[in-house]
Design an enzyme around this catalytic site. Structure first.
Site, PDB file in Angstrom:
ATOM      1  N   ASP A 117       4.158   1.061  -7.948  1.00 27.84           N
ATOM      2  CA  ASP A 117       3.649   1.359  -6.459  1.00 27.84           C
ATOM      3  C   ASP A 117       4.753   0.961  -5.723  1.00 27.84           C
ATOM      4  OD1 ASP A 117       1.907   2.285  -4.870  1.00 27.84           O
ATOM      5  OD2 ASP A 117       1.075   0.425  -4.385  1.00 27.84           O
ATOM      6  N   TYR A 119       6.400   1.219  -1.533  1.00 31.21           N
ATOM      7  CA  TYR A 119       6.274   0.433  -0.174  1.00 31.21           C
ATOM      8  C   TYR A 119       7.005   1.251   0.700  1.00 31.21           C
ATOM      9  CZ  TYR A 119       5.712  -3.299   3.328  1.00 31.21           C
ATOM     10  OH  TYR A 119       5.491  -4.224   4.191  1.00 31.21           O
ATOM     11  N   ARG A 133       4.048 -11.574   9.889  1.00 32.87           N
ATOM     12  CA  ARG A 133       5.525 -12.469  10.108  1.00 32.87           C
ATOM     13  C   ARG A 133       5.507 -12.326  11.693  1.00 32.87           C
ATOM     14  NH1 ARG A 133       6.884  -9.470   5.863  1.00 32.87           N
ATOM     15  NH2 ARG A 133       7.960  -7.965   7.131  1.00 32.87           N
ATOM     16  N   GLU A 191      -2.859   6.499  -0.599  1.00 32.32           N
ATOM     17  CA  GLU A 191      -1.424   6.980  -1.142  1.00 32.32           C
ATOM     18  C   GLU A 191      -1.355   8.306  -1.998  1.00 32.32           C
ATOM     19  OE1 GLU A 191       0.287   3.703  -3.451  1.00 32.32           O
ATOM     20  OE2 GLU A 191      -0.602   2.024  -2.224  1.00 32.32           O
ATOM     21  N   TYR A 234       1.809 -13.909  -3.811  1.00 36.33           N
ATOM     22  CA  TYR A 234       3.098 -12.931  -3.812  1.00 36.33           C
ATOM     23  C   TYR A 234       4.253 -13.776  -3.844  1.00 36.33           C
ATOM     24  CZ  TYR A 234       4.112 -12.449   1.075  1.00 36.33           C
ATOM     25  OH  TYR A 234       4.411 -12.541   2.319  1.00 36.33           O
ATOM     26  N   LYS A 243      -3.461  -7.202  -6.996  1.00 38.37           N
ATOM     27  CA  LYS A 243      -3.736  -5.757  -7.105  1.00 38.37           C
ATOM     28  C   LYS A 243      -4.012  -5.017  -8.275  1.00 38.37           C
ATOM     29  CE  LYS A 243      -1.085  -4.425  -3.288  1.00 38.37           C
ATOM     30  NZ  LYS A 243      -1.362  -3.373  -2.543  1.00 38.37           N
ATOM     31  N   THR A 247      -6.752   0.425  -9.730  1.00 34.42           N
ATOM     32  CA  THR A 247      -5.978   1.627  -9.053  1.00 34.42           C
ATOM     33  C   THR A 247      -6.826   2.892  -9.372  1.00 34.42           C
ATOM     34  OG1 THR A 247      -4.035   0.406  -9.135  1.00 34.42           O
ATOM     35  CG2 THR A 247      -4.151   2.730  -8.423  1.00 34.42           C
ATOM     36  N   THR A 336       1.190   2.545   0.827  1.00 32.77           N
ATOM     37  CA  THR A 336       0.203   2.908   1.889  1.00 32.77           C
ATOM     38  C   THR A 336       0.922   4.034   2.929  1.00 32.77           C
ATOM     39  OG1 THR A 336      -0.702   0.856   1.806  1.00 32.77           O
ATOM     40  CG2 THR A 336      -1.222   2.209   3.706  1.00 32.77           C
TER      41      THR A 336
END
Length: 403
Positions: A117, A119, A133, A191, A234, A243, A247, A336
């Site tokens: 997957d 990103y 953040r 996705e 993570y 995760k 899926t 995503t």
């Protein structure tokens, strides 16, 4: 022109012809089907009488043999089915092998070999940077240089309609305590997935211009995510139990050939990608898809796929550039899909801004993350020939309590 009585704008018309695995009524054996309108064509049943040479490639309980057969066979199979549906002489055989979609049981369309997957939405990545953040750069320093990704768990890829059990795991409370229990921040990721047919040699990278030699087609993906479990585990190695519990994929695989009108140029890249990712002189590998996310029947987002920063061809080139080999049945997903507007965000962590801005539903209820009993349905469409619309079907999942 088809002899079928289909509206010209049907999203599963003759210009589409996606493949899946199904079992007809009263028969537990699954087989390859081609969706035609609101019916399913038994591919082997029709081929036995109309194109026997194809039978060895399309036998079996799913798409595995067809995927492994390669682009020449993919084109021949699609050409044969198209001719059957446009030649009145084939009508008796085809009609004898059609079953109403509502009467069949749909299964996972292929055996998932590996799952990766990515990103690849800049809007999604920047949103998460702002959320997680604050006061720091929105994008990690590597993000504009390579398609960031992670290896998922092939064994928990399930077909649309499979219930999703709320996962349990470790998480840290707002007070800093480390506890174990069901996730309280269960999320989706809307996705698009790509299904690999032809394998590649170990140690030999696959260049991005070889994308359509290896990739058979496209499906929809919901990469369910437990955000609180993910957030605790993570660092420093990335997603794991947050995760790997499930899926979901759509049951119909749209062949690349059905998307000929949907390819578009990706957005400008700055800085210029390194040579193995530089697609400036390559065919346009972006896709003009419009996704729709429904929660309990209500539309909550319409993410635009055409704005994805990294294309599937670049993703394929990157995941093999170190010599990693492809296998028939590999699945890799876009990450995503999100756009610049609030109603274009493809996850609840963005839609609710990590829970601080609840989503208001038409019945007066609100959501930040998913509750038990919630059902999410993701659909998508693409432009087809002569103004037609190609529908990529749906990926559906309902949340059931933790066990």
């Amino acid at each position: 022109m088809t002899w079928l009585d289909l509206p010209a704008d049907h999203p599963f018309g003759v210009a589409h012809l996606p493949y899946g695995a199904y079992a007809p009524p009263g028969d537990p054996r699954t087989r390859i089907g081609v969706r035609v309108g609101d019916a399913v064509l038994d591919l082997v049943g029709a081929a036995v009488q109309l194109e026997p040479r194809l039978v060895p490639m399309v036998e079996g309980d799913n798409l595995d043999r067809l995927l492994a057969a390669g682009p020449v066979t993919w084109a021949a199979t699609r050409g044969a089915v198209t001719s059957w549906l446009t030649d009145p002489a084939c009508r008796p055989v085809v009609e004898a092998n059609l079953t109403e979609l509502s009467a069949v049981r749909l299964e996972l369309p292929f055996t998932v070999a590996d799952y990766v997957d990515f990103y690849s939405s800049e809007h999604h990545a920047r949103n998460l940077g702002r959320i997680l953040r604050p006061g720091q750069p929105e994008l990690p320093p590597n993000w504009l240089h390579l398609p960031v990704g992670y290896h998922g768990r092939a064994g928990t890829v399930v077909v649309s309609g499979t219930d999703v059990v709320r996962p349990s795991g470790q998480r840290r409370t707002p007070d800093g305590d480390v506890v174990f229990g069901p996730t309280t921040r269960l999320d989706i990721e809307a996705e698009v997935g790509y299904v690999v047919g032809m394998p590649s040699e170990l140690g030999r990278p696959v260049p991005l211009e070889s994308f359509d030699e290896h990739v058979f087609g496209v499906c929809l993906v919901n990469d369910w995510s437990a955000r609180d479990i993910q957030g605790w585990e993570y660092q420093p190695l990335g997603p794991f139990l947050g995760k790997s519990f499930a899926t979901s994929v759509s049951p119909w695989i749209t062949p690349l050939a059905a998307l000929s009108e949907a390819w578009v140029a990706p957005p400008p890249r700055d800085p210029q990608p390194l040579p193995y990712l530089d697609d400036a002189g390559a065919p346009p590998y972006g896709l003009d898809l419009r996704l729709e996310v429904r929660l309990n029947g209500h539309v909550v987002a319409t993410p635009p796929f055409a704005q994805m920063y990294w294309t599937a061809a670049q993703q394929l080139a990157h995941l093999t550039v170190n010599g990693a080999s492809l296998r028939t049945g590999d699945l890799f997903a876009s990450g995503t899909v999100s756009g610049p507007e609030r109603d274009e965000r493809g996850s609840f962590v963005e839609l609710s801004w990590n829970g601080s801005e609840p989503i208001v539903l038409p019945d007066g209820g609100t959501r930040t993350f998913l509750e038990d009993g919630d059902e999410v349905v993701i659909t998508a469409t693409a432009p087809g020939p002569d103004g037609a619309v190609v529908g990529l079907g749906e990926v559906r999942g309902r949340i059931v309590p933790a066990r």
